[in-house]
Design an enzyme around this catalytic site. Sequence first.
Site, PDB file in Angstrom:
ATOM      1  N   ASP A  54       1.005  -1.283  -0.318  1.00 26.93           N
ATOM      2  CA  ASP A  54      -0.235   0.262   0.108  1.00 26.93           C
ATOM      3  C   ASP A  54       0.743   0.991   0.154  1.00 26.93           C
ATOM      4  OD1 ASP A  54      -2.223  -1.687   0.332  1.00 26.93           O
ATOM      5  OD2 ASP A  54      -1.622  -1.681   2.640  1.00 26.93           O
ATOM      6  N   GLU A 220     -10.926  -0.311  -3.577  1.00 27.11           N
ATOM      7  CA  GLU A 220     -10.825   0.004  -2.724  1.00 27.11           C
ATOM      8  C   GLU A 220      -9.137   0.771  -2.955  1.00 27.11           C
ATOM      9  OE1 GLU A 220      -9.644  -2.732  -0.415  1.00 27.11           O
ATOM     10  OE2 GLU A 220      -7.852  -3.314  -1.325  1.00 27.11           O
ATOM     11  N   HIS A 284      -3.046  -1.200  -5.176  1.00 27.56           N
ATOM     12  CA  HIS A 284      -2.845  -0.273  -4.260  1.00 27.56           C
ATOM     13  C   HIS A 284      -1.898   0.904  -4.143  1.00 27.56           C
ATOM     14  CE1 HIS A 284      -4.546   1.299  -0.346  1.00 27.56           C
ATOM     15  NE2 HIS A 284      -3.713   2.182  -0.349  1.00 27.56           N
ATOM     16  N   ARG A 314       4.347  -8.882  -0.511  1.00 24.28           N
ATOM     17  CA  ARG A 314       3.915  -7.555  -1.237  1.00 24.28           C
ATOM     18  C   ARG A 314       4.846  -6.544  -1.207  1.00 24.28           C
ATOM     19  NH1 ARG A 314      -2.475  -6.054   0.455  1.00 24.28           N
ATOM     20  NH2 ARG A 314      -0.910  -6.423   2.081  1.00 24.28           N
TER      21      ARG A 314
END
Length: 488
Positions: A54, A220, A284, A314
């Site tokens: 993110d 999102e 993201h 990630r």
Amino acid sequence: MLFAQRRGTVARAVLLVAAVVLGLVLSPVGHDRAAAAPGPSFTNPVVGAPNSADPTLVQYNGAYYYVATTWSSDVVMRRSTSIAGLRSAPEQLVHRTPGTVMWAPHLEMVGNRWYLYYSVEQSGAPRRTHVAESAGSDPMGPYTYRGVINLMPNNGWAIDASLLRLNGALYMTFSAFSPVDNLQSLYIAPMASPVQASAFGTRISAPTLAWERQDGAVNEGSFALQRNGRTFLTYSASHCNGPNYKLGMLEYRGGDPLAQGSWFKHGNPIFQRSDANGVYGPGHHSFFTSPDGTETWIAYHANSSASQGCGTTRTTRVQKISWNADGTPNLGVPVSTSTVLPGPSGETGGPSRVEVRNRHSNLCLDNYNFGTAPGAEVRQWTCNDLPVQDWYLQPTGDGYYTLANGHSGLCLDNKDFATAPGSVVQQWTCNGLAVQQWRLNPVGGGYSTLVNRHSGLCLDNYNFGTAPGSEVRQWTCLNNNAQQWMVG
């Protein structure tokens, strides 16, 4: 297993050929105008696990500032004058949140202050968006906590917030569950100030298309991208537990930004997995500009395996985007971690990329077995042009340097703070400590010894090895050929 232990000269050869071919493909064939020189080249990921999901990456006054999910209560930030330097940039604590788990921090400047928006879970309560404000114009802070932004009724669930400036007004876009159909959707709320909403959010996008519903129906992680008077809102779709997490896009078409009818949803994803390049679940994201203002880049997280999901596997990757003839953004295909990319144009400074070759063995310092996790092994191997033998030399300002590996992004480290001859070296998350600082002492002929600041020992070709795979350790400085390295 044995095959993974390369020492896949074949694997290395394939990667080397691929790097050369990709380098030719990426070479410019012509320019409409002169552009600033590109920055130091790099490979993805630019920030490795675990604090690398993110990501928000901003460029401000010639430097990059980076925040990402930490899985703790802390927001940590990296600063670097080049993308290549992010790997070895130390993490600095800039804000301690009131929650137990913080994720999706977003860094935004409004006026002459910076605002950190982040999602927090507090003792099982609904996940909500919190904000901290800087004391001045330095993105590193200090920051003061300004509380929760009330985006949904009844103190409702609201995450992944980012700001949108539109028609002279300030809005916040975020993700929440609709009370109508319980779908995790994109919402927008008007802001009275950077720290306070003036009304609850309204839904502008729901995950209704098939590609938005793989492994779970999700919208999102929205982020605005504006160019030539047009406003695009890009977002993550499908669930991060699977490899099909991807990016979609809305476009504002005029009218009330709080009305869903003012937003047009593009029918296909704009950025998604590339099995050929070994990139899964890219999403993201954030966008940033090159220091000279001529290029737009995307920062995003992705996995290197289809079986990985929403956790600490990630890592953050970046690449330059382009623009289609119709004015829409073209994000292209997520590039392989073996692809060497030129840095953003106009970068100044940054670490030097070097090869570290031993005088006795004529072998190069090597990220053995292509490790990416803290503790990855360091040995010597036949010199080649792969990122596993690229080391980014970053001065600490007092005569010492850190060396970050081009493949792993980890720093050359004195394992366990050892001080005895024969002590092991490894790769570890860059932290700026003395165990990761090395002094280069020239000995003539282009060679130097590398002395660890903590141990006072020299980097050593252990047992005078000459075969690929020979060990590297630390030893009492003797100034023999086994301790002399050509760094350049």
